[in-house]
Design an enzyme around this catalytic site. Structure first.
Site, mmCIF file in Angstrom:
data_model
loop_
_atom_site.group_PDB
_atom_site.id
_atom_site.type_symbol
_atom_site.label_atom_id
_atom_site.label_comp_id
_atom_site.label_asym_id
_atom_site.label_seq_id
_atom_site.Cartn_x
_atom_site.Cartn_y
_atom_site.Cartn_z
ATOM 1 N N ASP A 326 0.845 -1.179 0.000
ATOM 2 C CA ASP A 326 0.000 0.000 0.000
ATOM 3 C C ASP A 326 0.893 1.246 0.000
ATOM 4 O O ASP A 326 1.880 1.302 0.744
ATOM 5 C CB ASP A 326 -0.877 -0.016 1.255
ATOM 6 C CG ASP A 326 -1.877 1.117 1.281
ATOM 7 O OD1 ASP A 326 -2.731 1.160 0.387
ATOM 8 O OD2 ASP A 326 -1.794 1.960 2.195
ATOM 9 N N GLU A 352 1.587 0.292 -4.956
ATOM 10 C CA GLU A 352 1.137 1.566 -5.495
ATOM 11 C C GLU A 352 2.362 2.469 -5.575
ATOM 12 O O GLU A 352 2.911 2.859 -4.538
ATOM 13 C CB GLU A 352 0.102 2.196 -4.564
ATOM 14 C CG GLU A 352 -1.201 1.423 -4.470
ATOM 15 C CD GLU A 352 -2.191 2.111 -3.544
ATOM 16 O OE1 GLU A 352 -3.297 2.448 -3.999
ATOM 17 O OE2 GLU A 352 -1.873 2.308 -2.359
#
Ligand code: CA
Length: 641
Positions: A326, A352
C-alpha cells in the site's frame, strides 16, 4: 560457580528457544517464557505484565524487565512456569511517564482487538498437513491476480458460503470452485493483518472496513476469525485458507500497509520507541505522505528491519506468495530493494507507486512508479492504462477510451507493452508517464478497477450518459480484454465477473454490506459476463504470446497497427514466442459505436474473441480478401492464423 552459570545457560538455551526477532516479543517454552523488547536509548524502565485474559482483569504478575547489558536498549525478562494461554503487555517509561501498555511491535499472537500479546505455542496452530503445504509454482509473467475483500466476497446470502466474511470462506468448495472456474491463479486479499476499525468484541453486529489501519502487523485480523478471543483461532484459520487455496493451485498475496499506522499516540511503534518510526517535517510536525495522519520512516534501520522481517515472517509462518505494498511510494527505494533481496525469487512484489501526500524524504529516494526501473523484480500499478480506459482518477464522471473519447490510444498502448520502452508507443502522448518506467513488462500491473474508486460498471454508468445494460456489458468485456492481453501482470477486482456494482460509491472503505457485497445471483442474471471472463483468462493462460515476460521479446514480436481515434490494434508474431501455437495474432479494441476495420494480410483467420464471446478454440473464421477485417462496434477482436 562458573560451571553452575554455564549449566544454567545451557538449560536456558534448551528450554527457551530463540525468539523469531531477537529484539521484540515472546518465546514460549513449557517451563519458562522469554520476553524481550527494543526501546530508544532514553527509556527509563519497562514493565512486563502477565494477564489471564486478552481483555480486562488485573495482571497476575508485573515484572520489571532488565537491560540486556548496561546501556543496552534491549530489555529482557524470563518468566518461569507454563504460561501457555496467558497474555502480556509491555509498558515503557520515558521522561518519567509510562507510554501505555501494548504488545510491542513483534506480537505474533494477540487477544481480542489486539491490545495484549498472547503466549501460545505456534506449532499448535498448524492445520493438518501444513508441513506439506507448498507455494504453487507460478512465474510472475503467468499470474492472474484477483483482488478481494473477505467480507465482500462471501457475506451475501447468495454466496452460498457458510463462513461468511471469514478466512474459512476460502476453504469452502463453493469459493474455491468459483475461483478455479474463473481461472485466476492468485488472490490478493485486502488487509488481513490485525487492524483497528472493526471492533472484534461486537462481531455479531455488521461492521465493515477495508482494513487500512494497522495495529499488529504480524498477526491475522480477528474479525475474520471464528473466535477473536482465542488467539490460535485466527492463526489456524488463516493457515487453513492458505492451504486450501494452495491445494487449488492459487497463490495468496497479502496487502501490506507498512506506510502508516492507525494512529500515532497509541500505536505499538510509538509506545515502544517514541518518534523513531515516523517521519517528521523540518518544523517538527509529523509528515503525512499517507494521507492518514502519519508516515513511517522506512529509511531508518529498525523500521527497515521490521519490514524485512515482517514479510519474511509471513512467508515462513503463513506460506504467503506475494505482497502488495500500500502506498509503496512512501517507502524508500533501498528498503524495497532490501525486501526484494531478502525474499525468495518466486515471491511476487508490487505496489502503489505513489503516495497520498508529500513525504519527508525526496522523491528520488522513494519507491515511486517513475523509479521502478531502479527496483528490479518489483512491479507498480499502471494508472496510465486504467485511466485511459475508464477516465481520470480525479473525476468520477469523465469518460475516456471506453466512453469513445479520443486521445487515450497511446496510454492504452503503453499498458499493452507493460510500460516498457517500445518503438510503437508515442510516450509524449501518454497521459501520465512521458517515458517508459518498467525495464521488464512484469513490473507493470495491468488493471481497470480495484477496491479504490468506482468498480467498472459504476464508472461506466457514471461516465457514459444513457448507457444501456447491453452497452455496459460490451464495454466491461472490452475493458478486461485490454487488461488480459497486456504484457503486464493482469489484475482484476473481485466481483467484476459478476458485473458487480457498488451503487456508485467510489470510496466504500466503510460502506455497509449492501454496497460492498458481491451479489452471486448476478452469475445467473448475466451469465455472459462470467463466460467471457473465463474464456479470456483461459485464452491468456494457453497462449504465451500474451505474457511473454521479457521486454526484448515484446519489442521483437509485438507491433502496433496504425492508431486511429478510439481504435487500438496490435499484431504478435507467435512463431517467435516459445511455446506459442498460433502464428500471426491480431488484437483490436474498438470503442466506436460503429464497426471499424483493421488491415491484415490476406488469408483466413480463426476468430477467438468478438462481441460477447471469447473462446480460444475458435468462434468462427474470417477471410481477409481485401486486406481488411471488421472490428464490431464497442468490441474487442482477436484473430489468429
Ligand atoms: Ca483487529
Amino acid at each position: 560457580m562458573r560451571r553452575f552459570t554455564l549449566l544454567v545457560a545451557i538449560i536456558m538455551a534448551l528450554v527457551v528457544p530463540q525468539v523469531i526477532n531477537a529484539s521484540n516479543g515472546v518465546t514460549y517454552g513449557p517451563s519458562a517464557s522469554a520476553f524481550s523488547i527494543e526501546t530508544n536509548e532514553s527509556a527509563q524502565q519497562v514493565k512486563l505484565r502477565i494477564y489471564k485474559a486478552g481483555l480486562g482483569g488485573k495482571p497476575v504478575k508485573t515484572i520489571n524487565m532488565k537491560r540486556n547489558a548496561a546501556g543496552s536498549t534491549l530489555w529482557q525478562a524470563s518468566v518461569k512456569g507454563d504460561l501457555q494461554g496467558m497474555f502480556y503487555t509491555f509498558d515503557v517509561k520515558y521522561g518519567g511517564k509510562f507510554m501505555g501498555e501494548c504488545p510491542g511491535i513483534w506480537a505474533t499472537a494477540v487477544g481480542v482487538n489486539g491490545h495484549r500479546g498472547a503466549i501460545i505455542d505456534m506449532v499448535n496452530t498448524n492445520p493438518q498437513g501444513w508441513s506439506a503445504d507448498k507455494r504453487p509454482n507460478i512465474a510472475a509473467k503467468d499470474l492472474i491476480i484477483y483482488e478481494m475483500h473477505h467480507r465482500d466476497f462471501s457475506i451475501d446470502e447468495s454466496s452460498g458460503i457458510q463462513h461468511k466474511g471469514k478466512f474459512l470462506a476460502l476453504t469452502e468448495p463453493r469459493a474455491i470452485d468459483h475461483l478455479k472456474s474463473l481461472g485466476v491463479n492468485a488472490v490478493h486479499i485486502l488487509p488481513s493483518f490485525d487492524y483497528a476499525s472493526v471492533d472484534e468484541t461486537r462481531l455479531d453486529e455488521p461492521q465493515y472496513n477495508w482494513g487500512y489501519d494497522p495495529v499488529n502487523y504480524n498477526v491475522p485480523e480477528g474479525g475474520y476469525s471464528t473466535d477473536p478471543y482465542k488467539p490460535e483461532a485466527r492463526i489456524r484459520e488463516f493457515k487453513q485458507m492458505v492451504q486450501a487455496l494452495h491445494k487449488a493451485g492459487i497463490k495468496v498475496i497479502l496487502d501490506v500497509v507498512y506506510n502508516h499506522t492507525w494512529n500515532i499516540d497509541g500505536s505499538n511503534f510509538q509506545r515502544t520507541r517514541p518518534d523513531y518510526f515516523y517521519r517528521k517535517n523540518a518544523d517538527g510536525t509529523y509528515s503525512n505522505g499517507s494521507g492518514c495522519g502519519n508516515e513511517t520512516a522506512s529509511e531508518r534501520e529498525a523500521m527497515r528491519e521490521f519490514m524485512v522481517e515482517s514479510v519474511n515472517y509471513w512467508v515462513e509462518e503463513y506460506h504467503i506468495d506475494g505482497f502488495r505494498f500500500d502506498l509503496m511510494g512512501v517507502h524508500d527505494i533501498e528498503t524495497m530493494n532490501t525486501i526484494r533481496a531478502a525474499l525468495p525469487q518466486d515471491i511476487f512484489i508490487y505496489g502503489e507507486g505513489w503516495s497520498a501526500g508529500s513525504c519527508a524524504i525526496p522523491n528520488e529516494q522513494l519507491a515511486m512508479k517513475a523509479n521502478i526501473s531502479r527496483m528490479p523484480g518489483i512491479a507498480a500499478f499502471s494508472d496510465e492504462m486504467r485511466d485511459a480506459l475508464r477516465g481520470p482518477w480525479n473525476s468520477n464522471s469523465k469518460a475516456a477510451f471506453l466512453g469513445g473519447v479520443k486521445g487515450n490510444e497511446e496510454s492504452i498502448k503503453f499498458g499493452i507493452v507493460g510500460a516498457i520502452e517500445h518503438p510503437g508507443v508515442d510516450y509524449s502522448k501518454v497521459n501520465y508517464s512521458k517515458a517508459p518506467y518498467a525495464t521488464e513488462p512484469t513490473q507493470m500491473i495491468a488493471y481497470v478497477s480495484c477496491h479504490d474508486d468506482m468498480c467498472l460498471v459504476d464508472r461506466l454508468k457514471a461516465s457514459i450518459q444513457g448507457a444501456t445494460i447491453d452497452e455496459l456489458i460490451r464495454l466491461d468485456l472490452l475493458a478486461q480484454t485490454v487488461v488480459m492481453t497486456s504484457q503486464g501482470v493482469p489484475f482484476m477486482l473481485s466481483g467484476e465477473e459478476m458485473l458487480r456494482d457498488k451503487q456508485g460509491v467510489h470510496n466504500s472503505f466503510e460502506s455497509p454490506d449492501s454496497i460492498n457485497h458481491l451479489d452471486w445471483g448476478n452469475l445467473e442474471r448475466y451469465p455472459q459476463v462470467m463466460e467471457y471472463y473465463k474464456g479470456l483468462i483461459a485464452l491468456r493462460k494457453a497462449h504465451p504470446a500474451f505474457h511473454m515476460g521479457s521486454a526484448d521479446m515484446v519489442r521483437r514480436n509485438l507491433d502496433f497497427l496504425p492508431t486511429e481515434n478510439c481504435l487500438v490494434a496490435f499484431h504478435i508474431n507467435g512463431r517467435n514466442v516459445p511455446g506459442e501455437t498460433w502464428g500471426d495474432i491480431y488484437v483490436a479494441f474498438n470503442t466506436h459505436k460503429r464497426a471499424r476495420t483493421i488491415e491484415v494480410p490476406d488469408g483466413t483467420y480463426t476468430i477467438v474473441c468478438r462481441n460477447l464471446k471469447c473462446d480460444l478454440t475458435g468462434i468462427t473464421t474470417v477471410t481477409a480478401a481485401d486486406g481488411k477485417v471488421t472490428v464490431p462496434a464497442q468490441s474487442a477482436l482477436i484473430i489468429h492464423n
